[in-house]
Design an enzyme around this catalytic site. Structure first.
Site, PDB file in Angstrom:
ATOM      1  N   HIS A  33     114.599  53.408  12.878  1.00  0.00           N
ATOM      2  CA  HIS A  33     114.371  54.678  12.183  1.00  0.00           C
ATOM      3  C   HIS A  33     115.657  55.069  11.469  1.00  0.00           C
ATOM      4  O   HIS A  33     116.639  54.307  11.473  1.00  0.00           O
ATOM      5  CB  HIS A  33     113.892  55.757  13.168  1.00  0.00           C
ATOM      6  N   GLU A  34     115.651  56.259  10.898  1.00  0.00           N
ATOM      7  CA  GLU A  34     116.804  56.696  10.106  1.00  0.00           C
ATOM      8  C   GLU A  34     118.108  56.686  10.928  1.00  0.00           C
ATOM      9  O   GLU A  34     119.180  56.446  10.383  1.00  0.00           O
ATOM     10  CB  GLU A  34     116.506  58.088   9.513  1.00  0.00           C
ATOM     11  N   GLY A  35     117.994  56.931  12.240  1.00  0.00           N
ATOM     12  CA  GLY A  35     119.203  56.892  13.080  1.00  0.00           C
ATOM     13  C   GLY A  35     119.823  55.499  13.049  1.00  0.00           C
ATOM     14  O   GLY A  35     121.040  55.346  12.857  1.00  0.00           O
ATOM     15  N   HIS A  36     118.979  54.466  13.220  1.00  0.00           N
ATOM     16  CA  HIS A  36     119.501  53.086  13.157  1.00  0.00           C
ATOM     17  C   HIS A  36     120.058  52.795  11.757  1.00  0.00           C
ATOM     18  O   HIS A  36     121.082  52.138  11.608  1.00  0.00           O
ATOM     19  CB  HIS A  36     118.383  52.078  13.441  1.00  0.00           C
ATOM     20  N   GLU A 147     125.470  57.834  19.061  1.00  0.00           N
ATOM     21  CA  GLU A 147     125.980  58.833  20.017  1.00  0.00           C
ATOM     22  C   GLU A 147     124.849  59.539  20.746  1.00  0.00           C
ATOM     23  O   GLU A 147     125.087  60.244  21.718  1.00  0.00           O
ATOM     24  CB  GLU A 147     126.874  59.846  19.279  1.00  0.00           C
ATOM     25  N   LYS A 148     123.597  59.353  20.311  1.00  0.00           N
ATOM     26  CA  LYS A 148     122.479  59.962  21.043  1.00  0.00           C
ATOM     27  C   LYS A 148     122.445  59.417  22.475  1.00  0.00           C
ATOM     28  O   LYS A 148     122.138  60.138  23.408  1.00  0.00           O
ATOM     29  CB  LYS A 148     121.143  59.696  20.359  1.00  0.00           C
ATOM     30  N   GLN A 152     125.450  55.609  27.420  1.00  0.00           N
ATOM     31  CA  GLN A 152     125.475  54.180  27.061  1.00  0.00           C
ATOM     32  C   GLN A 152     126.765  53.856  26.306  1.00  0.00           C
ATOM     33  O   GLN A 152     127.452  52.866  26.603  1.00  0.00           O
ATOM     34  CB  GLN A 152     124.250  53.860  26.208  1.00  0.00           C
ATOM     35  N   SER A 184     114.288  59.047  17.780  1.00  0.00           N
ATOM     36  CA  SER A 184     114.219  58.062  18.855  1.00  0.00           C
ATOM     37  C   SER A 184     113.008  57.179  18.582  1.00  0.00           C
ATOM     38  O   SER A 184     111.987  57.666  18.081  1.00  0.00           O
ATOM     39  CB  SER A 184     114.036  58.786  20.199  1.00  0.00           C
TER      40      SER A 184
HETATM   41  O1  PAF Z   1     120.362  51.406  22.506  1.00  0.00           O
HETATM   42  C1  PAF Z   1     119.618  50.402  22.536  1.00  0.00           C
HETATM   43  O2  PAF Z   1     118.744  50.233  21.692  1.00  0.00           O
HETATM   44  C2  PAF Z   1     119.796  49.370  23.627  1.00  0.00           C
HETATM   45  O3  PAF Z   1     120.153  49.972  24.829  1.00  0.00           O
HETATM   46  C3  PAF Z   1     120.802  48.256  23.248  1.00  0.00           C
HETATM   47  C4  PAF Z   1     122.214  48.799  23.096  1.00  0.00           C
HETATM   48  C5  PAF Z   1     120.367  47.577  21.963  1.00  0.00           C
HETATM   49  C6  PAF Z   1     120.847  47.201  24.368  1.00  0.00           C
HETATM   50  O4  PAF Z   1     119.593  46.640  24.586  1.00  0.00           O
END
Ligand code: PAF
Length: 288
Positions: A33-36, A147-148, A152, A184
């Site tokens: 999505h736009e976040g990626h 950062e969402k 992680q 998300s």
């Molecule tokens: O944030 C995600 O999409 C996943 O946790 C990642 C970092 C690709 C690892 O599978």
């Protein structure tokens, strides 16, 4: 430009060998999505070439979680990567990433058992394991994460420090819908009513942020009031946690705390687990 699509380790190694200069990796589980897309743009600004990995990692899903129904939208993901100018899409199958059941995995330690890790036992072990494997396979100079997923990102930073992994970690800001909902891949599970309830997560964070001058107690109370209302809504929000934590360790901050903090929230609406967070600065305003 169409990216090179590598599905095997050999195809990836050949594509990696053709990169001239620095390479940034954007690890994803697809359903872009736009976040990626903003992370891919961030990666392009930081390196000469960009690889995007797409792999729904079974190791980071617990029993009863949404591994089977996690959205898989490979064709449109590749279009998004092409539109953002990615050079390589690494899309391994399970047999490429895990040719055998792994015996040696990354342990996320005490931080991995806190907050999101307490709701999803084993999640951060599985996530760190696949991220380290992706680093070894793709050999990036830089890796960009959203950062969402604040915990992680903090765990990955800690892993590269503790294990001397030679990859620079960069965070990209959360992208939101105009009404505040954090983007998300899981938002697509939500019905209209569930989406309305889910808005309480970002509203609670805003309420907490607005109360920052009152300190940790006031922040938690303001956010909790919004979440309590959503717990009584139809459909209800089932709160997993509301946490005001140190961004480096994800331990709860004390009332006297000054400096950076993260207000993190997670909950379930219907069967969908959603998380969100906002960075805060406690105490005297940050000097610029
Ligand atoms: O944030 C995600 O999409 C996943 O946790 C990642 C970092 C690709 C690892 O599978």
């Amino acid at each position: 430009m169409t990216p090179v699509i590598a599905e095997t380790r050999e195809e990836l190694a050949a594509a990696r060998a053709r990169v001239r200069g620095t390479l940034a990796l954007v690890p994803t589980m697809g359903a872009l999505h736009e976040g990626h897309r903003s992370l891919i743009r961030r990666a392009r600004r930081s390196a000469d070439a960009v690889a995007v990995s797409i792999f729904v990692n079974p190791l980071q899903f617990g029993p009863g979680e949404d591994f089977d129904r996690y959205p898989r939208t490979f064709a449109t993901d590749v279009e998004a990567c092409a539109a953002e100018g990615a050079d390589i899409v690494f899309a391994p199958g399970r047999e490429v990433m895990y040719p055998a059941e792994p015996q040696v995995t990354v342990k996320s330690g005490p931080m991995g058992a806190r907050v999101e890790g307490a709701s999803r036992p084993g999640h951060f072990d599985g996530m760190l394991t696949v991220v380290l494997k992706l680093f070894h396979l793709v050999l990036p100079d830089i890796a960009v994460f959203g950062e969402k997923d604040a915990q992680q990102l903090a765990m990955i930073r800690r892993m590269v420090t503790d294990l001397n992994v030679p990859v620079e970690i960069v965070g990209g800001p959360t992208v939101r819908e105009p009404d505040g909902l954090a983007l998300s891949s899981r938002n697509r599970y939500l019905s209209d009513g569930e989406r309305r309830t889910a808005l309480a997560l970002s509203r609670a964070l805003r309420a907490g942020a607005d109360a920052v001058a009152g300190g940790p107690g006031a922040i938690r109370d303001a956010a909790r009031a919004v979440l309590d209302k959503a717990a009584a809504a139809e459909p209800p929000l089932e709160l997993d946690y509301l946490a005001l934590v140190d961004p480096a360790t994800f331990t709860e901050v004390a009332d006297a705390r000054t400096g950076p903090a993260v207000l993190a929230v997670a909950g379930r609406v219907g069967t969908t687990h959603l998380i969100d967070n906002v960075p805060l600065h406690l105490g005297a305003p940050k000097e610029h």
